[in-house]
Design an enzyme around this catalytic site. Structure first.
Site, PDB file in Angstrom:
ATOM      1  N   GLU A  79       0.826  -1.205   0.000  1.00 21.99           N
ATOM      2  CA  GLU A  79       0.000   0.000   0.000  1.00 21.99           C
ATOM      3  C   GLU A  79       0.859   1.252   0.000  1.00 21.99           C
ATOM      4  OE1 GLU A  79      -3.198  -1.845   3.163  1.00 21.99           O
ATOM      5  OE2 GLU A  79      -2.021  -0.080   3.666  1.00 21.99           O
TER       6      GLU A  79
ATOM      7  N   CYS B 225       3.261   8.392   1.777  1.00 23.33           N
ATOM      8  CA  CYS B 225       3.717   7.397   2.744  1.00 23.33           C
ATOM      9  C   CYS B 225       3.889   6.102   1.953  1.00 23.33           C
ATOM     10  CB  CYS B 225       2.660   7.241   3.835  1.00 23.33           C
ATOM     11  SG  CYS B 225       3.025   5.932   5.000  1.00 23.33           S
TER      12      CYS B 225
ATOM     13  N   CYS C 281       5.109  -7.607   6.906  1.00 22.37           N
ATOM     14  CA  CYS C 281       6.210  -7.206   7.792  1.00 22.37           C
ATOM     15  C   CYS C 281       6.484  -8.357   8.746  1.00 22.37           C
ATOM     16  CB  CYS C 281       5.826  -5.960   8.578  1.00 22.37           C
ATOM     17  SG  CYS C 281       7.136  -5.419   9.705  1.00 22.37           S
TER      18      CYS C 281
ATOM     19  N   CYS D  53       4.156  -6.166  15.292  1.00 14.11           N
ATOM     20  CA  CYS D  53       3.673  -5.251  16.344  1.00 14.11           C
ATOM     21  C   CYS D  53       2.173  -5.503  16.509  1.00 14.11           C
ATOM     22  CB  CYS D  53       3.922  -3.793  15.951  1.00 14.11           C
ATOM     23  SG  CYS D  53       5.658  -3.443  15.657  1.00 14.11           S
TER      24      CYS D  53
ATOM     25  N   CYS E  85      -0.744  -3.257  14.846  1.00 11.02           N
ATOM     26  CA  CYS E  85      -0.562  -2.896  13.447  1.00 11.02           C
ATOM     27  C   CYS E  85      -1.170  -3.953  12.523  1.00 11.02           C
ATOM     28  CB  CYS E  85       0.935  -2.756  13.176  1.00 11.02           C
ATOM     29  SG  CYS E  85       1.344  -2.622  11.446  1.00 11.02           S
TER      30      CYS E  85
ATOM     31  N   CYS F  20      -1.477   2.043   8.232  1.00 10.49           N
ATOM     32  CA  CYS F  20      -0.571   1.045   7.675  1.00 10.49           C
ATOM     33  C   CYS F  20      -1.176  -0.361   7.613  1.00 10.49           C
ATOM     34  CB  CYS F  20       0.664   1.050   8.568  1.00 10.49           C
ATOM     35  SG  CYS F  20       1.692  -0.371   8.489  1.00 10.49           S
TER      36      CYS F  20
HETATM   37  S1  SF4 Z   1       4.331  -1.131  12.948  1.00 14.80           S
HETATM   38 FE1  SF4 Z   1       3.638  -2.698  11.498  1.00 14.80          FE
HETATM   39  S2  SF4 Z   1       4.826  -2.368   9.643  1.00 14.80           S
HETATM   40 FE2  SF4 Z   1       5.847  -1.235  11.285  1.00 14.80          FE
HETATM   41  S3  SF4 Z   1       7.391  -2.687  12.088  1.00 14.80           S
HETATM   42 FE3  SF4 Z   1       5.558  -2.986  13.342  1.00 14.80          FE
HETATM   43  S4  SF4 Z   1       4.443  -4.662  12.315  1.00 14.80           S
HETATM   44 FE4  SF4 Z   1       5.952  -3.876  10.863  1.00 14.80          FE
END
Ligand code: SF4
Length: 334
Positions: free
Chosen positions: A83, A97, A104, A108, A111, A326
């Protein structure tokens, strides 16, 4: 466009090397296709149109918010989703962005991208094609690497893309690379001759809570990460942005603001302005267990930081009606 494939295609046609530069210059200006590249022979334009896709990405979905934000969901040639977002501000800033990875690996918990399956690093061309997509809509002047992925895990390609961003209109001073605190990446960024900016996704000053929200904290504890940020500042004299997503009842209490102020102040010389600038980010709810903090909590958190001389801004919410945080769009359509 796939710049490596462009070089190969031009070589196969016996074209001089400077053609690649001509073609890139047109693309960076925002043209829609090879036919507009009037300083190329017509036969070459036609050959390129047949042999080399103008973008390495295919648009799968696009959404425009009532505030002007545009979010695009793309697929790579091997069908990996990613994206990118164009944010339009009243002061005429046009900021994009971009993503550095499809998915990823860092998981996290707040996210949406972190909940998706990690696919792979994006190439420099795939990163640039996100910028070029929006450049074809309008001129751009800012870029943040805060889309899908941890840019420091793909730093070679991120830096290669950054090298070309000024030709698209985005200077290095207006380009920020965000990290969850991948120390080797911060150190490498500090060694770059370019004035690229550093942004740290911090989200909790307490080590245990931060590890809960961001498992990477087990590997690189916040204390060490902040030391690496201070070393970055010493070397580059560029203030470090701190990103802090506001999660109701999790990291938004007054005492937590004071802990954050303490963590950020440690090491600053007395009387000197803070080397950190905090951006408080209202949370876009995802399918995670978290909720966004209230306006009042955000204001109180901000006041607590400011009372300790930490500069703070509250990020404008952009594109709330189009899943603009995100990974939200890709996660929903996956
Ligand atoms: S916030 Fe999301 S995209 Fe960024 S490092 Fe953590 S899991 Fe990965």
């Amino acid at each position: 466009m796939d710049l490596a494939l462009l070089d190969q295609t031009l070589a196969a046609h016996g074209e001089p090397r400077y053609r690649a530069g001509q073609i890139w210059a047109w693309a960076a200006k925002g043209v829609d296709g090879y036919e507009q590249m009037t300083n190329l022979p017509v036969a070459l334009r036609e050959a390129l149109a047949h042999e080399l896709p103008f973008s390495s990405l295919t648009l799968s979905e696009e959404a425009q918010s009532s505030d002007g934000t545009i979010k695009a969901l793309f697929q790579t040639a091997d069908e990996r989703p990613l994206e990118a977002v164009l944010m339009r501000y009243r002061d005429k800033r046009r900021s994009i962005c971009v993503s550095s990875q499809s998915g990823c690996p860092l998981t996290c918990t707040f996210c949406a991208t972190g909940q998706m399956k990690f696919a792979r690093n994006l190439t420099a061309s795939e990163i640039l094609d996100q910028a070029l997509y929006f450049r074809r809509i309008e001129p751009l002047d800012h870029c943040v690497f805060m889309g899908m992925g941890e840019p420091m895990l793909n730093l070679d390609n991120v830096l290669a893309a950054c090298e070309r961003l000024p030709e698209i209109g985005i200077t290095h001073r207006r380009t920020a690379i965000s990290t969850v605190g991948w120390i080797p990446g911060i150190e490498r960024l500090a060694e770059q001759p370019t004035p690229l900016r550093l942004a740290l996704s911090l989200h909790a000053a307490d080590e245990a809570l931060r590890s809960e929200l961001m498992p990477v904290n087990e590997r690189y504890p916040l204390k060490d990460v902040l030391d690496a940020c201070r070393a970055f500042y010493e070397r580059k004299h560029r203030r470090v942005f701190v990103e802090y997503v506001m999660l109701a009842g999790i990291n938004d209490r007054y005492q937590q603001a004071l802990s954050l102020a303490r963590a950020l102040s440690g090491g600053d010389r007395e009387g000197e302005p803070s080397i950190f600038k905090v951006n408080l980010i209202p949370f876009n709810p995802t399918d995670s267990p978290y909720e966004g903090s209230s306006r009042e909590s955000i204001a109180a958190f901000r006041a607590a930081l400011e009372s300790r001389n930490i500069p703070v801004t509250v990020r404008l919410t952009r594109g709330r009606d189009i899943d603009a945080a995100c990974g939200q769009l890709a996660a929903r359509t996956a």
